[in-house]
Design a protein around this motif. Structure first.
Motif, PDB file in Angstrom:
ATOM      1  N   ARG A 126      24.885   1.393 -21.310  1.00  0.00           N
ATOM      2  CA  ARG A 126      25.307   0.815 -22.583  1.00  0.00           C
ATOM      3  C   ARG A 126      24.673   1.543 -23.769  1.00  0.00           C
ATOM      4  O   ARG A 126      25.090   1.352 -24.912  1.00  0.00           O
ATOM      5  N   PHE A 127      23.673   2.375 -23.504  1.00  0.00           N
ATOM      6  CA  PHE A 127      22.923   3.008 -24.590  1.00  0.00           C
ATOM      7  C   PHE A 127      22.973   4.531 -24.549  1.00  0.00           C
ATOM      8  O   PHE A 127      22.503   5.185 -25.474  1.00  0.00           O
ATOM      9  N   LEU A 128      23.518   5.113 -23.471  1.00  0.00           N
ATOM     10  CA  LEU A 128      23.474   6.562 -23.287  1.00  0.00           C
ATOM     11  C   LEU A 128      24.676   7.267 -23.890  1.00  0.00           C
ATOM     12  O   LEU A 128      25.744   6.673 -24.061  1.00  0.00           O
ATOM     13  N   ASP A 129      24.498   8.574 -24.126  1.00  0.00           N
ATOM     14  CA  ASP A 129      25.592   9.429 -24.561  1.00  0.00           C
ATOM     15  C   ASP A 129      26.103  10.315 -23.430  1.00  0.00           C
ATOM     16  O   ASP A 129      26.837  11.266 -23.676  1.00  0.00           O
ATOM     17  N   GLN A 130      25.711  10.014 -22.196  1.00  0.00           N
ATOM     18  CA  GLN A 130      26.140  10.823 -21.064  1.00  0.00           C
ATOM     19  C   GLN A 130      26.134   9.980 -19.810  1.00  0.00           C
ATOM     20  O   GLN A 130      25.693   8.827 -19.817  1.00  0.00           O
ATOM     21  N   SER A 131      26.625  10.530 -18.701  1.00  0.00           N
ATOM     22  CA  SER A 131      26.687   9.790 -17.450  1.00  0.00           C
ATOM     23  C   SER A 131      25.286   9.615 -16.867  1.00  0.00           C
ATOM     24  O   SER A 131      24.375  10.407 -17.121  1.00  0.00           O
ATOM     25  N   LEU A 132      25.136   8.577 -16.063  1.00  0.00           N
ATOM     26  CA  LEU A 132      23.823   8.262 -15.518  1.00  0.00           C
ATOM     27  C   LEU A 132      23.332   9.326 -14.551  1.00  0.00           C
ATOM     28  O   LEU A 132      22.140   9.645 -14.505  1.00  0.00           O
ATOM     29  N   GLY A 133      24.244   9.880 -13.758  1.00  0.00           N
ATOM     30  CA  GLY A 133      23.838  10.870 -12.772  1.00  0.00           C
ATOM     31  C   GLY A 133      23.133  12.071 -13.368  1.00  0.00           C
ATOM     32  O   GLY A 133      22.291  12.695 -12.724  1.00  0.00           O
ATOM     33  N   LEU A 142      14.775  12.331 -25.240  1.00  0.00           N
ATOM     34  CA  LEU A 142      15.680  11.380 -25.879  1.00  0.00           C
ATOM     35  C   LEU A 142      16.711  12.081 -26.749  1.00  0.00           C
ATOM     36  O   LEU A 142      17.782  11.537 -27.005  1.00  0.00           O
ATOM     37  N   ASP A 143      16.401  13.276 -27.220  1.00  0.00           N
ATOM     38  CA  ASP A 143      17.399  14.060 -27.947  1.00  0.00           C
ATOM     39  C   ASP A 143      18.608  14.339 -27.052  1.00  0.00           C
ATOM     40  O   ASP A 143      19.758  14.246 -27.477  1.00  0.00           O
ATOM     41  N   ASP A 144      18.333  14.670 -25.783  1.00  0.00           N
ATOM     42  CA  ASP A 144      19.411  14.954 -24.844  1.00  0.00           C
ATOM     43  C   ASP A 144      20.105  13.672 -24.386  1.00  0.00           C
ATOM     44  O   ASP A 144      21.328  13.647 -24.207  1.00  0.00           O
ATOM     45  N   ALA A 145      19.327  12.616 -24.184  1.00  0.00           N
ATOM     46  CA  ALA A 145      19.891  11.380 -23.647  1.00  0.00           C
ATOM     47  C   ALA A 145      20.662  10.578 -24.689  1.00  0.00           C
ATOM     48  O   ALA A 145      21.680   9.959 -24.379  1.00  0.00           O
ATOM     49  N   MET A 146      20.176  10.577 -25.928  1.00  0.00           N
ATOM     50  CA  MET A 146      20.751   9.725 -26.972  1.00  0.00           C
ATOM     51  C   MET A 146      21.387  10.511 -28.123  1.00  0.00           C
ATOM     52  O   MET A 146      21.890   9.911 -29.069  1.00  0.00           O
ATOM     53  N   GLY A 147      21.301  11.834 -28.078  1.00  0.00           N
ATOM     54  CA  GLY A 147      21.876  12.633 -29.142  1.00  0.00           C
ATOM     55  C   GLY A 147      21.089  12.536 -30.443  1.00  0.00           C
ATOM     56  O   GLY A 147      19.889  12.246 -30.451  1.00  0.00           O
ATOM     57  N   HIS A 148      21.778  12.746 -31.553  1.00  0.00           N
ATOM     58  CA  HIS A 148      21.120  12.738 -32.865  1.00  0.00           C
ATOM     59  C   HIS A 148      20.464  11.397 -33.158  1.00  0.00           C
ATOM     60  O   HIS A 148      19.418  11.338 -33.816  1.00  0.00           O
ATOM     61  N   ALA A 149      21.065  10.316 -32.655  1.00  0.00           N
ATOM     62  CA  ALA A 149      20.481   8.990 -32.882  1.00  0.00           C
ATOM     63  C   ALA A 149      19.087   8.888 -32.279  1.00  0.00           C
ATOM     64  O   ALA A 149      18.210   8.214 -32.822  1.00  0.00           O
ATOM     65  N   GLY A 150      18.865   9.564 -31.148  1.00  0.00           N
ATOM     66  CA  GLY A 150      17.537   9.566 -30.549  1.00  0.00           C
ATOM     67  C   GLY A 150      16.534  10.283 -31.427  1.00  0.00           C
ATOM     68  O   GLY A 150      15.388   9.837 -31.569  1.00  0.00           O
ATOM     69  N   THR A 151      16.936  11.370 -32.032  1.00  0.00           N
ATOM     70  CA  THR A 151      16.053  12.108 -32.942  1.00  0.00           C
ATOM     71  C   THR A 151      15.680  11.252 -34.143  1.00  0.00           C
ATOM     72  O   THR A 151      14.514  11.209 -34.568  1.00  0.00           O
ATOM     73  N   VAL A 152      16.666  10.563 -34.710  1.00  0.00           N
ATOM     74  CA  VAL A 152      16.413   9.699 -35.862  1.00  0.00           C
ATOM     75  C   VAL A 152      15.429   8.592 -35.500  1.00  0.00           C
ATOM     76  O   VAL A 152      14.497   8.285 -36.257  1.00  0.00           O
ATOM     77  N   GLU A 171      13.977  -2.587 -31.598  1.00  0.00           N
ATOM     78  CA  GLU A 171      15.014  -3.576 -31.288  1.00  0.00           C
ATOM     79  C   GLU A 171      16.231  -3.409 -32.194  1.00  0.00           C
ATOM     80  O   GLU A 171      17.376  -3.517 -31.750  1.00  0.00           O
ATOM     81  N   GLU A 172      15.994  -3.151 -33.467  1.00  0.00           N
ATOM     82  CA  GLU A 172      17.101  -2.934 -34.397  1.00  0.00           C
ATOM     83  C   GLU A 172      17.935  -1.745 -33.968  1.00  0.00           C
ATOM     84  O   GLU A 172      19.175  -1.782 -33.969  1.00  0.00           O
ATOM     85  N   TRP A 173      17.270  -0.660 -33.587  1.00  0.00           N
ATOM     86  CA  TRP A 173      17.971   0.552 -33.162  1.00  0.00           C
ATOM     87  C   TRP A 173      18.767   0.296 -31.883  1.00  0.00           C
ATOM     88  O   TRP A 173      19.916   0.723 -31.753  1.00  0.00           O
ATOM     89  N   LEU A 174      18.169  -0.414 -30.926  1.00  0.00           N
ATOM     90  CA  LEU A 174      18.848  -0.689 -29.658  1.00  0.00           C
ATOM     91  C   LEU A 174      20.076  -1.573 -29.871  1.00  0.00           C
ATOM     92  O   LEU A 174      21.106  -1.384 -29.223  1.00  0.00           O
ATOM     93  N   LYS A 175      19.984  -2.543 -30.769  1.00  0.00           N
ATOM     94  CA  LYS A 175      21.147  -3.387 -31.063  1.00  0.00           C
ATOM     95  C   LYS A 175      22.286  -2.558 -31.636  1.00  0.00           C
ATOM     96  O   LYS A 175      23.458  -2.787 -31.315  1.00  0.00           O
ATOM     97  N   ASN A 176      21.958  -1.591 -32.480  1.00  0.00           N
ATOM     98  CA  ASN A 176      22.991  -0.730 -33.042  1.00  0.00           C
ATOM     99  C   ASN A 176      23.615   0.176 -31.990  1.00  0.00           C
ATOM    100  O   ASN A 176      24.777   0.585 -32.119  1.00  0.00           O
ATOM    101  N   ARG A 177      22.837   0.505 -30.948  1.00  0.00           N
ATOM    102  CA  ARG A 177      23.363   1.338 -29.865  1.00  0.00           C
ATOM    103  C   ARG A 177      24.212   0.537 -28.891  1.00  0.00           C
ATOM    104  O   ARG A 177      24.991   1.118 -28.132  1.00  0.00           O
TER     105      ARG A 177
END
Length: 308
Positions: A126-133, A142-152, A171-177
């Motif tokens: 529910r929070f990733l930008d790529q497949s789990l495998g 986190l840059d790779d796992a979440m993209g630019h949002a992870g960097t921010v 928590e605020e960031w996770l809710k937005n994701r």
């Protein structure tokens, strides 16, 4: 309170060395755990952290294969680990761990300060930008796992101090994701929890879901990166290992039987296949290390986070 560690909530267990020494008794990691606010609590087991600053390094755990995922943000020294080849690898300062097929031996550290998010089985997608495998068995930044949002997020977290403010920001960031993603199947997330907590067969689960067995297996593996049989095997190992490490006095054989092993030989064979150790050897080796396992009742809300 855990004996000798007054700052640690009772849900966390510090496995004391077999023969405690004076230096160990004078320095202890400070650990905490909070339950995330709704709707995050449906997907996240806990937000937790640790701090430790002392001359004597503390023995960190061997990360065992499991069914969930953990996100770490380090404000102190990041983890270092011994790889399968014996080389020492420094993990990214901010990373995701999703260990399924290997053990990760974390090296002792004397400068720890991190916050972590423990995702429930079947929910990290529910929070990733790529497949789990793609996340299995190696620390992923986190840059790779979440993209630019992870960097921010990392920039914002490192820009504030204090546990309460960091948890509220996280928590605020996770809710937005938290959004419906094309590759997230909520029915398969439900299936992971059924496989984790119940001992029914795969065909029985498929029947309950109104699916054919092959259809369930195909959809489950597409989301989880594992077959239902492999996931159930890993869940059985994880639940048994967690119990043995949190309660070292538990009888080995009875614990294994309680979690679905047929007999001692079955338990020993499966532990060796997954962790490279017998249950007894694994428990003995982990006595002198911290464990990141914790009991479910250890959650505590903190002031700066939204109320449940």
């Amino acid at each position: 309170m855990i004996w000798g560690y007054p700052d640690i909530p009772s849900g966390f267990c510090i496995l004391m060395p077999t023969v405690p020494n004076d230096r160990t008794a004078h320095a202890a990691p400070s650990m905490w755990s909070v339950r995330p606010a709704p709707p995050l609590d449906a997907y996240i087991d806990r937000i937790w952290g640790m701090s430790y600053h002392a001359q004597t390094p503390v023995a960190l755990p061997r990360i065992l294969p499991g069914t969930g995922a953990e996100m770490f943000v380090h404000f102190g020294q990041p983890f270092s680990a011994v790889t399968d080849t014996g080389a020492i690898d420094v993990l990214p300062r901010n990373h995701l761990l999703c260990v399924r097929n290997v053990c990760l031996d974390l090296l002792p550290s004397s400068n720890l300060d991190f916050i972590a998010v423990r995702f429930k089985s079947g929910c990290i997608l529910r929070f990733l930008d790529q497949s789990l495998g793609e996340c299995f068995d190696h620390p992923l930044s986190l840059d790779d796992a979440m993209g630019h949002a992870g960097t921010v997020l990392m920039d914002r977290l490192h820009g504030v101090s204090g546990r309460d403010r960091r948890v509220a920001l996280l928590e605020e960031w996770l809710k937005n994701r938290l959004q419906r993603r094309a590759w997230f199947d909520p029915r398969m997330a439900w299936a992971t929890r059924e496989l984790y907590y119940t001992s029914g067969g795969i065909q029985a689960l498929a029947d309950r879901m109104g699916l054919g067995r092959r259809q369930l297996e195909r959809r489950f593996k597409a989301q989880e990166g594992l077959s239902p049989v492999a996931f159930r095997q890993l869940a059985r190992f994880q639940r048994t290992a967690k119990t043995l490490l949190l309660d070292p006095m538990q009888p080995l054989i009875q614990t294994g039987l309680d979690f679905g092993f047929a007999d001692q030989a079955h338990m020993v064979r499966e532990f060796h296949a997954i962790a490279g150790r017998t249950p007894e050897r694994l428990r003995d080796e982990m006595r002198a290390r911290l464990t990141f396992y914790c009991r479910s009742s250890s959650h505590q809300r903190i002031a700066a986070s939204p109320t449940a």
